[in-house]
Design a protein around this motif. Structure first.
Motif, PDB file in Angstrom:
ATOM      1  N   VAL A   1       0.712  -1.333   0.059  1.00 14.16           N
ATOM      2  CA  VAL A   1       0.095  -0.213   0.191  1.00 14.16           C
ATOM      3  C   VAL A   1       0.915   1.219  -0.078  1.00 14.16           C
ATOM      4  N   GLU A   2       0.635   2.264  -0.941  1.00 13.92           N
ATOM      5  CA  GLU A   2       1.369   3.462  -1.052  1.00 13.92           C
ATOM      6  C   GLU A   2       2.873   3.301  -1.056  1.00 13.92           C
ATOM      7  N   ARG A   3       3.350   2.166  -1.703  1.00 13.37           N
ATOM      8  CA  ARG A   3       4.700   1.851  -1.874  1.00 13.37           C
ATOM      9  C   ARG A   3       5.722   1.811  -0.333  1.00 13.37           C
ATOM     10  N   GLN A   4       4.574   1.679   0.983  1.00 11.65           N
ATOM     11  CA  GLN A   4       5.231   1.651   1.999  1.00 11.65           C
ATOM     12  C   GLN A   4       4.851   0.850   3.223  1.00 11.65           C
ATOM     13  N   LEU A   5       3.643   0.146   2.885  1.00 11.04           N
ATOM     14  CA  LEU A   5       3.009  -0.706   4.002  1.00 11.04           C
ATOM     15  C   LEU A   5       2.680  -2.082   3.319  1.00 11.04           C
ATOM     16  N   VAL A   6       3.432  -2.958   3.860  1.00 13.90           N
ATOM     17  CA  VAL A   6       3.228  -4.343   3.441  1.00 13.90           C
ATOM     18  C   VAL A   6       2.275  -5.005   4.127  1.00 13.90           C
ATOM     19  N   VAL A   7       1.106  -5.550   3.511  1.00 16.48           N
ATOM     20  CA  VAL A   7       0.257  -6.320   4.132  1.00 16.48           C
ATOM     21  C   VAL A   7       0.042  -7.696   3.624  1.00 16.48           C
ATOM     22  N   GLU A   8       0.333  -8.759   4.534  1.00 19.38           N
ATOM     23  CA  GLU A   8       0.247  -9.982   4.570  1.00 19.38           C
ATOM     24  C   GLU A   8      -0.858 -10.580   5.104  1.00 19.38           C
ATOM     25  N   ILE A   9      -1.824 -11.117   4.064  1.00 18.62           N
ATOM     26  CA  ILE A   9      -3.140 -11.790   4.417  1.00 18.62           C
ATOM     27  C   ILE A   9      -2.894 -13.350   4.726  1.00 18.62           C
ATOM     28  N   LYS A  10      -3.908 -13.703   5.907  1.00 21.59           N
ATOM     29  CA  LYS A  10      -3.698 -15.307   6.206  1.00 21.59           C
ATOM     30  C   LYS A  10      -5.094 -15.553   6.588  1.00 21.59           C
ATOM     31  N   HIS A  11      -5.457 -16.971   6.480  1.00 18.85           N
ATOM     32  CA  HIS A  11      -6.594 -17.524   6.979  1.00 18.85           C
ATOM     33  C   HIS A  11      -6.402 -18.590   7.739  1.00 18.85           C
ATOM     34  N   ALA A  12      -5.957 -18.577   8.954  1.00 16.96           N
ATOM     35  CA  ALA A  12      -5.560 -19.760  10.139  1.00 16.96           C
ATOM     36  C   ALA A  12      -6.556 -19.766  11.153  1.00 16.96           C
ATOM     37  N   GLU A  13      -6.709 -21.084  11.400  1.00 17.55           N
ATOM     38  CA  GLU A  13      -7.294 -21.128  12.929  1.00 17.55           C
ATOM     39  C   GLU A  13      -6.572 -20.563  13.964  1.00 17.55           C
ATOM     40  N   ARG A  14      -5.364 -20.401  14.130  1.00 14.83           N
ATOM     41  CA  ARG A  14      -4.427 -20.001  15.056  1.00 14.83           C
ATOM     42  C   ARG A  14      -3.367 -19.264  14.517  1.00 14.83           C
ATOM     43  N   PRO A  15      -2.865 -18.306  14.993  1.00 15.32           N
ATOM     44  CA  PRO A  15      -1.694 -17.498  14.391  1.00 15.32           C
ATOM     45  C   PRO A  15      -0.294 -18.487  14.478  1.00 15.32           C
ATOM     46  N   HIS A  16       0.589 -18.651  13.712  1.00 16.36           N
ATOM     47  CA  HIS A  16       1.576 -19.175  13.610  1.00 16.36           C
ATOM     48  C   HIS A  16       3.004 -18.092  13.670  1.00 16.36           C
ATOM     49  N   PRO A  17       3.943 -18.545  14.337  1.00 14.69           N
ATOM     50  CA  PRO A  17       5.181 -17.483  14.301  1.00 14.69           C
ATOM     51  C   PRO A  17       5.835 -17.469  13.042  1.00 14.69           C
ATOM     52  N   VAL A  18       5.751 -18.462  12.131  1.00 18.66           N
ATOM     53  CA  VAL A  18       6.271 -18.405  10.522  1.00 18.66           C
ATOM     54  C   VAL A  18       5.429 -17.450   9.899  1.00 18.66           C
ATOM     55  N   HIS A  19       4.389 -16.948  10.004  1.00 17.10           N
ATOM     56  CA  HIS A  19       3.459 -16.017   9.238  1.00 17.10           C
ATOM     57  C   HIS A  19       4.364 -14.665   9.758  1.00 17.10           C
ATOM     58  N   ARG A  20       4.653 -14.115  10.939  1.00 13.40           N
ATOM     59  CA  ARG A  20       5.121 -13.130  11.146  1.00 13.40           C
ATOM     60  C   ARG A  20       6.656 -12.903  10.699  1.00 13.40           C
ATOM     61  N   GLN A  21       7.378 -14.197  10.489  1.00 13.74           N
ATOM     62  CA  GLN A  21       8.743 -14.207  10.020  1.00 13.74           C
ATOM     63  C   GLN A  21       8.550 -13.785   8.429  1.00 13.74           C
ATOM     64  N   GLN A  22       7.658 -14.513   7.925  1.00 12.65           N
ATOM     65  CA  GLN A  22       7.447 -14.242   6.438  1.00 12.65           C
ATOM     66  C   GLN A  22       7.332 -12.694   6.044  1.00 12.65           C
ATOM     67  N   LEU A  23       6.385 -12.037   7.002  1.00 13.36           N
ATOM     68  CA  LEU A  23       6.439 -10.815   6.659  1.00 13.36           C
ATOM     69  C   LEU A  23       7.562 -10.142   7.039  1.00 13.36           C
ATOM     70  N   LEU A  24       8.244 -10.310   7.998  1.00 12.07           N
ATOM     71  CA  LEU A  24       9.716  -9.622   8.251  1.00 12.07           C
ATOM     72  C   LEU A  24      10.684  -9.930   7.401  1.00 12.07           C
ATOM     73  N   THR A  25      10.523 -10.948   6.678  1.00 17.91           N
ATOM     74  CA  THR A  25      11.528 -10.932   5.538  1.00 17.91           C
ATOM     75  C   THR A  25      11.121 -10.302   4.329  1.00 17.91           C
ATOM     76  N   TYR A  26       9.716 -10.111   4.152  1.00 19.15           N
ATOM     77  CA  TYR A  26       9.428  -9.162   3.235  1.00 19.15           C
ATOM     78  C   TYR A  26       9.848  -7.719   3.404  1.00 19.15           C
ATOM     79  N   LEU A  27       9.693  -7.236   4.455  1.00 19.42           N
ATOM     80  CA  LEU A  27       9.859  -5.939   4.993  1.00 19.42           C
ATOM     81  C   LEU A  27      11.745  -5.909   4.722  1.00 19.42           C
ATOM     82  N   ARG A  28      12.352  -6.623   5.230  1.00 26.26           N
ATOM     83  CA  ARG A  28      13.804  -6.788   4.835  1.00 26.26           C
ATOM     84  C   ARG A  28      14.224  -6.690   3.501  1.00 26.26           C
ATOM     85  N   LEU A  29      13.468  -7.490   2.582  1.00 27.28           N
ATOM     86  CA  LEU A  29      13.902  -7.534   1.286  1.00 27.28           C
ATOM     87  C   LEU A  29      13.651  -6.298   0.629  1.00 27.28           C
ATOM     88  N   LEU A  30      12.336  -5.577   0.838  1.00 22.09           N
ATOM     89  CA  LEU A  30      11.869  -4.283   0.509  1.00 22.09           C
ATOM     90  C   LEU A  30      12.411  -3.049   1.126  1.00 22.09           C
TER      91      LEU A  30
END
Length: 137
Positions: A72-101
């Motif tokens: 969004v606006e070349r500055q906010l990454v939004v990662e969408i999930k549909h899971a019954e429970r939050p999983h730590p790997v989802h947060r790590q995935q988003l952090l990886t995207y933030l680092r790469l960008l």
């Protein structure tokens, strides 16, 4: 004028809550992604969906190694999930995207929970250029 990241986050969260309140947790991730993108476009925001991201390491480049759900606006990454429970790997995935960008902020939105409020996580990247004191062009 670029919208402030907190304002962008608030708009995204508000839109996600509206979608979840009306449609609930039963849709596919891809449906939530398209609906959220369209709502943000209606707000006049620039949104890139499924943005390809390259991986580079030690002179090796893997083109289109990842896909960011929404940028969004070349500055906010939004990662969408549909899971019954939050999983730590989802947060790590988003952090990886933030680092790469080299971006400072992202939102992890899990539409699979009873309420959207339970499924919202803000993730910050301590390794951005701004955090290192570098100037961004």
């Amino acid at each position: 004028m670029r919208p402030h990241p907190d304002h962008l986050s608030a708009l995204v969260i508000h839109s996600a809550i509206r979608i979840h309140q009306h449609l609930g947790p039963g849709l596919l991730e891809s449906s939530y992604r398209v609906l959220l993108e369209e709502m943000l476009l209606r707000e006049g925001l620039r949104v890139a969906r499924e943005l390809p991201v390259d991986l580079a390491f030690d002179g090796i480049v893997v083109p289109h190694a990842y896909r960011v759900d929404l940028l969004v606006e070349r500055q906010l990454v939004v990662e969408i999930k549909h899971a019954e429970r939050p999983h730590p790997v989802h947060r790590q995935q988003l952090l990886t995207y933030l680092r790469l960008l080299d971006l400072p902020h992202g939102l992890l939105l899990n539409f699979g929970l009873g309420t959207m409020k339970e499924g919202i996580a803000r993730v910050s990247n301590p390794r951005t250029s701004a955090a290192r004191g570098e100037r961004m062009n």
